[in-house]
Design a protein around this motif. Structure first.
Motif, PDB file in Angstrom:
ATOM      1  N   ASP A 193     -17.920   0.223   4.536  1.00 30.35           N
ATOM      2  CA  ASP A 193     -18.077  -0.975   5.355  1.00 30.35           C
ATOM      3  C   ASP A 193     -16.803  -1.190   6.169  1.00 30.35           C
ATOM      4  OD1 ASP A 193     -18.653  -3.371   6.528  1.00 30.35           O
ATOM      5  OD2 ASP A 193     -18.663  -4.546   4.663  1.00 30.35           O
ATOM      6  N   SER A 194     -16.858  -0.853   7.447  1.00 33.37           N
ATOM      7  CA  SER A 194     -15.662  -0.947   8.292  1.00 33.37           C
ATOM      8  C   SER A 194     -15.206  -2.381   8.526  1.00 33.37           C
ATOM      9  CB  SER A 194     -15.924  -0.272   9.644  1.00 33.37           C
ATOM     10  OG  SER A 194     -17.028  -0.891  10.307  1.00 33.37           O
ATOM     11  N   SER A 195     -16.054  -3.363   8.213  1.00 38.56           N
ATOM     12  CA  SER A 195     -15.661  -4.759   8.396  1.00 38.56           C
ATOM     13  C   SER A 195     -14.897  -5.313   7.186  1.00 38.56           C
ATOM     14  CB  SER A 195     -16.903  -5.632   8.640  1.00 38.56           C
ATOM     15  OG  SER A 195     -17.772  -5.606   7.513  1.00 38.56           O
ATOM     16  N   ALA A 196     -14.889  -4.569   6.073  1.00 39.51           N
ATOM     17  CA  ALA A 196     -14.169  -5.029   4.882  1.00 39.51           C
ATOM     18  C   ALA A 196     -12.669  -5.002   5.140  1.00 39.51           C
ATOM     19  CB  ALA A 196     -14.515  -4.150   3.690  1.00 39.51           C
ATOM     20  N   PHE A 197     -11.957  -5.991   4.591  1.00 37.48           N
ATOM     21  CA  PHE A 197     -10.520  -6.092   4.878  1.00 37.48           C
ATOM     22  C   PHE A 197      -9.731  -4.941   4.255  1.00 37.48           C
ATOM     23  CE2 PHE A 197     -10.666  -7.993   0.709  1.00 37.48           C
ATOM     24  CZ  PHE A 197      -9.430  -7.706   0.137  1.00 37.48           C
ATOM     25  N   TYR A 198     -10.293  -4.277   3.251  1.00 36.66           N
ATOM     26  CA  TYR A 198      -9.583  -3.181   2.599  1.00 36.66           C
ATOM     27  C   TYR A 198     -10.088  -1.815   3.060  1.00 36.66           C
ATOM     28  CZ  TYR A 198     -13.765  -3.455  -0.370  1.00 36.66           C
ATOM     29  OH  TYR A 198     -15.059  -3.508  -0.829  1.00 36.66           O
ATOM     30  N   PHE A 199     -10.867  -1.789   4.149  1.00 34.43           N
ATOM     31  CA  PHE A 199     -11.389  -0.521   4.666  1.00 34.43           C
ATOM     32  C   PHE A 199     -10.251   0.439   5.009  1.00 34.43           C
ATOM     33  CE2 PHE A 199     -12.575   2.072   8.388  1.00 34.43           C
ATOM     34  CZ  PHE A 199     -13.614   2.811   7.847  1.00 34.43           C
ATOM     35  N   GLY A 200      -9.201  -0.082   5.632  1.00 38.08           N
ATOM     36  CA  GLY A 200      -8.062   0.755   6.010  1.00 38.08           C
ATOM     37  C   GLY A 200      -7.340   1.338   4.807  1.00 38.08           C
ATOM     38  N   ASN A 201      -7.327   0.599   3.692  1.00 38.27           N
ATOM     39  CA  ASN A 201      -6.668   1.097   2.487  1.00 38.27           C
ATOM     40  C   ASN A 201      -7.362   2.341   1.961  1.00 38.27           C
ATOM     41  OD1 ASN A 201      -5.959  -1.621   2.983  1.00 38.27           O
ATOM     42  ND2 ASN A 201      -5.259  -1.885   0.894  1.00 38.27           N
ATOM     43  N   GLY A 202      -8.701   2.275   1.880  1.00 30.30           N
ATOM     44  CA  GLY A 202      -9.454   3.432   1.422  1.00 30.30           C
ATOM     45  C   GLY A 202      -9.336   4.608   2.372  1.00 30.30           C
ATOM     46  N   LEU A 203      -9.341   4.306   3.667  1.00 28.09           N
ATOM     47  CA  LEU A 203      -9.199   5.362   4.664  1.00 28.09           C
ATOM     48  C   LEU A 203      -7.837   6.037   4.547  1.00 28.09           C
ATOM     49  CD1 LEU A 203     -10.659   6.678   7.055  1.00 28.09           C
ATOM     50  CD2 LEU A 203      -9.535   5.015   8.552  1.00 28.09           C
ATOM     51  N   LEU A 211       0.839  -1.199   0.000  1.00 31.06           N
ATOM     52  CA  LEU A 211       0.000   0.000   0.000  1.00 31.06           C
ATOM     53  C   LEU A 211       0.875   1.250   0.000  1.00 31.06           C
ATOM     54  CD1 LEU A 211      -2.773   1.443   0.387  1.00 31.06           C
ATOM     55  CD2 LEU A 211      -2.412   1.187   2.846  1.00 31.06           C
ATOM     56  N   ILE A 212       1.882   1.264   0.865  1.00 33.70           N
ATOM     57  CA  ILE A 212       2.790   2.410   0.939  1.00 33.70           C
ATOM     58  C   ILE A 212       3.602   2.532  -0.340  1.00 33.70           C
ATOM     59  CG2 ILE A 212       4.781   3.361   2.167  1.00 33.70           C
ATOM     60  CD1 ILE A 212       3.647   2.048   4.713  1.00 33.70           C
ATOM     61  N   ALA A 213       4.064   1.386  -0.869  1.00 29.38           N
ATOM     62  CA  ALA A 213       4.859   1.402  -2.096  1.00 29.38           C
ATOM     63  C   ALA A 213       4.071   1.979  -3.262  1.00 29.38           C
ATOM     64  CB  ALA A 213       5.338  -0.015  -2.426  1.00 29.38           C
ATOM     65  N   GLU A 214       2.794   1.603  -3.361  1.00 32.72           N
ATOM     66  CA  GLU A 214       1.972   2.121  -4.452  1.00 32.72           C
ATOM     67  C   GLU A 214       1.736   3.611  -4.301  1.00 32.72           C
ATOM     68  OE1 GLU A 214      -2.208   1.002  -6.689  1.00 32.72           O
ATOM     69  OE2 GLU A 214      -0.749  -0.483  -6.073  1.00 32.72           O
ATOM     70  N   ALA A 254      -6.055   6.385   1.805  1.00 38.39           N
ATOM     71  CA  ALA A 254      -6.072   7.251   0.630  1.00 38.39           C
ATOM     72  C   ALA A 254      -6.817   8.549   0.912  1.00 38.39           C
ATOM     73  CB  ALA A 254      -6.708   6.519  -0.551  1.00 38.39           C
ATOM     74  N   ILE A 255      -7.972   8.449   1.582  1.00 41.35           N
ATOM     75  CA  ILE A 255      -8.765   9.641   1.875  1.00 41.35           C
ATOM     76  C   ILE A 255      -8.014  10.584   2.812  1.00 41.35           C
ATOM     77  CG2 ILE A 255     -10.863  10.455   3.012  1.00 41.35           C
ATOM     78  CD1 ILE A 255     -12.247   7.926   1.981  1.00 41.35           C
ATOM     79  N   LYS A 284      -8.347   5.986  -6.620  1.00 41.71           N
ATOM     80  CA  LYS A 284      -8.655   4.712  -7.273  1.00 41.71           C
ATOM     81  C   LYS A 284      -8.436   3.538  -6.323  1.00 41.71           C
ATOM     82  CE  LYS A 284      -7.588   6.127 -12.017  1.00 41.71           C
ATOM     83  NZ  LYS A 284      -6.641   5.966 -13.159  1.00 41.71           N
ATOM     84  N   PHE A 285      -7.822   3.810  -5.161  1.00 40.26           N
ATOM     85  CA  PHE A 285      -7.689   2.760  -4.158  1.00 40.26           C
ATOM     86  C   PHE A 285      -9.093   2.302  -3.754  1.00 40.26           C
ATOM     87  CE2 PHE A 285      -3.265   3.632  -2.133  1.00 40.26           C
ATOM     88  CZ  PHE A 285      -2.700   3.686  -3.403  1.00 40.26           C
TER      89      PHE A 285
END
Length: 206
Positions: free
Chosen positions: A175-185, A77-80, A187-188, A169-170
């Motif tokens: 949905d805070s239970s989704a495993f990629y919730f932190g990724n979107g957060l 995530l950081i690398a991207e 980016a925001i 585009k991340f």
């Protein structure tokens, strides 16, 4: 091509040069950063609207790209996120170089902008997952805004626009239970941090 850029659009390289000189607290740099962070999300919304419009009219949408690298883990995530400025710089320079070459050949800024608009709108519409007929309009609107931003404010604002667009585009979900919730957060928060920094720096000593 730099002498031609400075002759055709004198303001284009001012903030970019200041960034390269390490003058990140310059008010003009902050202003262009803020402009890029504003146009980037607008571009994301415009592009995504073509997908919804295609589905609304029953048109077949294109295939989405491969799953983003940001889903593979925190380090990816950081690398991207770190490599996004490189892509933003390359794309912004491509548009600038094409504009300069068209300006030299066609001799008129308006015609150069129109031809560049059609060329890049065609490329962006093909890369958009929405139906190609529907994607033309949002691609044209976004590229038009980018060309206006480039010629009126500068290269740095356009680089920031592309970086912000790619960040959004991340995968983003409420949905805070989704495993990629932190990724979107992530980016925001990063986009908001850029906006706050740009606003603070653009005010200068006021």
């Amino acid at each position: 091509l730099e002498p031609f850029v400075r002759r055709f659009w004198p303001k284009t390289l001012i903030s970019w040069t200041r960034v390269l000189d390490g003058r990140w607290r310059d008010p003009r740099v902050g202003r262009d950063l803020l402009l890029g962070v504003f146009v980037g999300p607008m571009g994301t919304v415009v592009f995504q609207s073509s997908v919804f419009t295609s589905a609304l009219f029953g048109l077949r949408t294109g295939l989405e790209g491969s799953p983003p690298r940001s889903l593979l883990g925190p380090m990816d995530l950081i690398a991207e996120a770190v490599q996004l400025p490189l892509f933003g710089i390359l794309l912004a320079l491509m548009i600038l170089i094409l504009l300069v070459m068209l300006r030299i050949v066609l001799r008129y800024e308006r015609w150069a902008a129109i031809v560049a608009l059609f060329l890049f709108a065609a490329v962006f519409s093909l890369a958009n997952p929405g139906h190609v007929y529907v994607a033309w309009l949002p691609a044209g609107l976004f590229i038009g805004a980018v060309i206006l931003l480039l010629t009126r404010f500068g290269l740095f604002a356009v680089v920031t626009t592309f970086v912000t667009t790619d960040l959004l585009k991340f995968p983003i979900t409420t949905d805070s239970s989704a495993f990629y919730f932190g990724n979107g957060l992530f980016a925001i928060v990063l986009v908001l941090a850029l906006a706050v920094y740009g606003l603070y720096m653009s005010l200068g000593n006021r």
